[in-house]
Write an enzyme that holds these catalytic residues in place. Structure first.
Site, mmCIF file in Angstrom:
data_model
loop_
_atom_site.group_PDB
_atom_site.id
_atom_site.type_symbol
_atom_site.label_atom_id
_atom_site.label_comp_id
_atom_site.label_asym_id
_atom_site.label_seq_id
_atom_site.Cartn_x
_atom_site.Cartn_y
_atom_site.Cartn_z
ATOM 1 N N ASP A 1 47.876 36.693 56.277
ATOM 2 C CA ASP A 1 47.296 37.690 55.357
ATOM 3 C C ASP A 1 45.768 37.603 55.374
ATOM 4 O O ASP A 1 45.074 38.624 55.304
ATOM 5 C CB ASP A 1 47.787 37.458 53.926
ATOM 6 C CG ASP A 1 49.241 37.867 53.738
ATOM 7 O OD1 ASP A 1 49.698 38.770 54.452
ATOM 8 O OD2 ASP A 1 49.905 37.280 52.870
ATOM 9 N N LYS B 1 56.732 33.160 49.023
ATOM 10 C CA LYS B 1 55.593 32.677 49.823
ATOM 11 C C LYS B 1 55.156 31.246 49.488
ATOM 12 O O LYS B 1 54.609 30.551 50.343
ATOM 13 C CB LYS B 1 54.397 33.614 49.650
ATOM 14 C CG LYS B 1 54.553 34.943 50.365
ATOM 15 C CD LYS B 1 53.284 35.757 50.268
ATOM 16 C CE LYS B 1 53.388 37.038 51.058
ATOM 17 N NZ LYS B 1 52.130 37.764 51.148
ATOM 18 N N THR C 1 41.662 38.028 33.483
ATOM 19 C CA THR C 1 41.884 36.763 32.769
ATOM 20 C C THR C 1 40.898 35.723 33.295
ATOM 21 O O THR C 1 40.921 35.353 34.473
ATOM 22 C CB THR C 1 43.334 36.271 32.986
ATOM 23 O OG1 THR C 1 44.209 37.332 32.623
ATOM 24 C CG2 THR C 1 43.636 35.046 32.157
#
Ligand code: ATR
Length: 277
Positions: free
Chosen positions: A110, A74, A158
């Site tokens: 998306d 992508k 994270t």
């Protein structure tokens, strides 16, 4: 054209998905069903592509009309195309190639897929939306819901990765452990936690789910993740990963064919393919 007329002939346009792996992709089932339903003379195949530059050369050589791009290509596909939509540039990833007479344009559907699936349940304008995760999927989903006026908070395991995405979006950031249920109307899981085969895992404790919240999981294997099961038990409105998957495919179909996507048939065929017989 009826399904009986959907034969391959000299005018058939070729479409496909480029990824590695693609063996379990549901895109061929979804797009071929859409072509048949809408009377489009097209054929859509799955191509396992290891070298994306070769894949893009094939699009030009074979004059393919459209390609879905998936993991791991992508981002790396972007410099190989002739143009990018502003949204694809902002998200930093392409999931859709359209070939307009030899000019290859990269887009990202998306974002629209996720936002449209949610918008069918709730008006996102002004809503506080918590997004779990800070990878490529989180980035696309965040841009999509922001475009509909949502106020986004990124929650990630994270800290540096979460902060960096939040800064790019002009959104807030919190460590995943700081999630408070009363602060959000919408919660979206973009992490792989709960995906097959580790289906018992949850990305957050169930106390983070409050009644009335809209909870979406972008995972579609399984369709009913433990997060969604639990959310439903706690009185949340749930949106499964089928909504986003079909939504991004519907936006591709419309870009490639100029016709409205037969959403109900696409959803039905993908759900059928996901249900073990
Ligand atoms: P994608 O591009 O498909 O979104 P990714 O870039 O690997 O995939 O991102 C996955 C996201 O899920 C990351 O935000 C990751 O958190 P970290 O940034 O801390 O790695 C998150 N994630 C993956 N496994 C997780 C787990 N077990 N618990 C919490 N978050 C997890």
């Amino acid at each position: 054209m009826t399904p009986a007329d959907s034969k391959i002939d000299a005018a058939t346009r070729l479409f496909g998905v480029f990824g590695d792996p693609v063996g379990h992709s549901l895109s061929p089932v979804m797009h071929n069903a859409a072509f048949r339903t809408a009377g489009v003379n097209g054929a859509y195949l799955a191509f396992r592509i290891t070298d994306i530059a070769e894949g893009v050369r094939a699009v030009r050589a074979l004059n393919m009309r459209g390609v879905s791009v998936t993991i791991p290509h992508k981002v790396s596909v972007m410099p190989l195309l002739d143009a990018l939509t502003p949204l694809a540039r902002n998200i930093g990833a392409v999931n859709t190639i359209t070939n307009d007479d030899g000019m290859l344009e990269g887009d990202n559907t998306d974002a629209k897929g996720a936002a449209d699936a949610l918008a069918r349940q709730t008006d996102l304008n002004g809503k506080r939306v918590a997004i779990l995760g800070a990878g490529g999927a989180a980035r696309a989903v965040a841009f999509g819901v922001k475009e509909k006026g949502a106020r986004v908070t990124i929650l990630n395991r994270t800290v540096e990765k979460g902060e960096s995405l939040a800064a790019a979006l002009d959104a807030a950031f919190l460590p995943l452990t700081d999630l408070r249920p009363d602060r959000y109307e919408v919660l979206i899981n973009t992490t792989p936690v709960g995906m097959t085969p580790r289906i018992d895992a949850m990305p957050l404790p169930e106390t983070a789910l409050a009644p009335g919240m809209v909870v979406m999981d972008i995972i579609y294997s399984p369709l009913r993740t433990r997060l969604l099961e639990t959310a439903e038990q706690r009185g949340c409105i749930v949106v499964d990963g089928l909504g986003m998957f079909v939504g991004q495919g519907a936006a591709q179909f419309e870009r490639w064919t100029g016709k409205p996507a037969p959403l109900a048939e696409m959803t039905r065929r993908v759900a059928e393919a996901l249900t073990p017989s």
